[in-house]
Design a protein around this motif. Sequence first.
Motif, PDB file in Angstrom:
ATOM      1  N   GLY A   9      42.914  27.266  39.806  1.00  0.00           N
ATOM      2  CA  GLY A   9      41.763  28.211  40.055  1.00  0.00           C
ATOM      3  C   GLY A   9      40.394  27.401  39.900  1.00  0.00           C
ATOM      4  O   GLY A   9      40.225  26.477  38.979  1.00  0.00           O
ATOM      5  N   GLY A  11      36.827  29.218  40.995  1.00  0.00           N
ATOM      6  CA  GLY A  11      35.999  30.149  40.905  1.00  0.00           C
ATOM      7  C   GLY A  11      36.553  31.366  40.630  1.00  0.00           C
ATOM      8  O   GLY A  11      37.726  31.767  40.985  1.00  0.00           O
ATOM      9  N   ALA A  12      35.947  32.539  40.021  1.00  0.00           N
ATOM     10  CA  ALA A  12      36.248  33.751  39.635  1.00  0.00           C
ATOM     11  C   ALA A  12      35.198  34.706  39.558  1.00  0.00           C
ATOM     12  O   ALA A  12      34.189  34.421  38.914  1.00  0.00           O
ATOM     13  N   ASP A  27      28.233  30.147  41.811  1.00  0.00           N
ATOM     14  CA  ASP A  27      29.362  29.951  41.221  1.00  0.00           C
ATOM     15  C   ASP A  27      29.638  29.214  40.179  1.00  0.00           C
ATOM     16  O   ASP A  27      28.559  28.482  39.902  1.00  0.00           O
ATOM     17  N   GLU A  79      42.762  35.062  46.009  1.00  0.00           N
ATOM     18  CA  GLU A  79      43.631  35.998  45.496  1.00  0.00           C
ATOM     19  C   GLU A  79      42.795  37.131  44.918  1.00  0.00           C
ATOM     20  O   GLU A  79      41.927  37.058  44.142  1.00  0.00           O
ATOM     21  N   ASN A  81      43.240  40.035  42.485  1.00  0.00           N
ATOM     22  CA  ASN A  81      44.264  40.380  41.508  1.00  0.00           C
ATOM     23  C   ASN A  81      43.927  41.909  40.804  1.00  0.00           C
ATOM     24  O   ASN A  81      42.858  42.460  40.990  1.00  0.00           O
ATOM     25  N   GLU A  90      46.898  40.057  35.755  1.00  0.00           N
ATOM     26  CA  GLU A  90      47.148  40.560  36.927  1.00  0.00           C
ATOM     27  C   GLU A  90      48.840  40.960  37.181  1.00  0.00           C
ATOM     28  O   GLU A  90      49.674  40.042  36.690  1.00  0.00           O
ATOM     29  N   LEU A 116      44.973  31.004  36.073  1.00  0.00           N
ATOM     30  CA  LEU A 116      44.440  30.282  37.130  1.00  0.00           C
ATOM     31  C   LEU A 116      45.292  29.469  38.102  1.00  0.00           C
ATOM     32  O   LEU A 116      44.725  29.216  39.208  1.00  0.00           O
ATOM     33  N   TRP A 229      39.996  41.887  40.356  1.00  0.00           N
ATOM     34  CA  TRP A 229      39.105  40.650  40.141  1.00  0.00           C
ATOM     35  C   TRP A 229      39.563  39.700  41.317  1.00  0.00           C
ATOM     36  O   TRP A 229      40.913  39.616  41.877  1.00  0.00           O
ATOM     37  N   THR A 231      39.903  35.591  42.670  1.00  0.00           N
ATOM     38  CA  THR A 231      39.456  34.130  42.265  1.00  0.00           C
ATOM     39  C   THR A 231      39.848  33.374  43.485  1.00  0.00           C
ATOM     40  O   THR A 231      40.564  33.781  44.551  1.00  0.00           O
ATOM     41  N   THR A 232      39.425  32.121  43.449  1.00  0.00           N
ATOM     42  CA  THR A 232      39.734  30.965  44.591  1.00  0.00           C
ATOM     43  C   THR A 232      40.521  30.133  43.805  1.00  0.00           C
ATOM     44  O   THR A 232      40.280  29.519  42.587  1.00  0.00           O
ATOM     45  N   ASN A 233      41.318  29.433  44.838  1.00  0.00           N
ATOM     46  CA  ASN A 233      42.013  28.115  44.156  1.00  0.00           C
ATOM     47  C   ASN A 233      42.242  27.063  45.122  1.00  0.00           C
ATOM     48  O   ASN A 233      42.327  27.236  46.250  1.00  0.00           O
TER      49      ASN A 233
END
Length: 236
Positions: A9, A11-12, A27, A79, A81, A90, A116, A229, A231-233
């Motif tokens: 992970g 950013g969220a 971010d 993602e 979640n 999640e 993450l 929410w 996230t980017t991974n």
Amino acid sequence: MKKSKLFMGLGALALVGVLLVAADHIDAPDAMGTTADIADFYAFEPTLGSDNTVFAVDLQSNVLPDLAYGTFDENVLLEINIDNDGDLVEDLVIQAIPRDGKMYFFGPVAPSETGLNGSIMVDSPLGSVDISAETAIVETTSNGVSLFAGPRQDAFFFDFFQFNEVIGGTAPLGFKPAGDPNSTDDDDDTAVDTFDGANTMSIVVEIPNSLLGETTAVNVLQLPVYKTWVTTNAKQ
């Protein structure tokens, strides 16, 4: 279950419920200004009382035609979640990742691991859509899921320059927000949308609620909604 390489992970951005909007445009340090930077996350009913929910994620704010990073990154997994039991962990994920001009979607499915880190849930394909350019392309699957990926006009309105002046203490004395009926400033209508003309790289999923499990919250209209929410991974 089949897995891809591990993604970590970067950013969220959190959002609780439907008909609410979260926005930051700046971010976490590891993601800021990169193809993993989350600008906005929207979740809403397409029409009041609909049995569907729309998730819209904007990445890479301020994407203009002459900027090289105005494409999706094949090393970034997105993602969405969804928490179905109220513990803010999640229970289901919807994943999106680009490959060769198409955006591929997976889920909603219980993740192999929470938090993450994650892997592409290749055993649970949701569908795919060609990444749009000048013309919007929407793909609707046999189970009623609609998918989109491509550049869109940035929906966020913000006068960033005036914000900096206010924060920095350099705004003119007597400054009041545009449209204030008590203002004596002749320039009430001069607010500038810093993001006008800028695009984001957007990923949109409209999906039947029957695929999303139980709701765990209510919004300001007292309607049942999801805790969700995004996230980017980055690929490891």
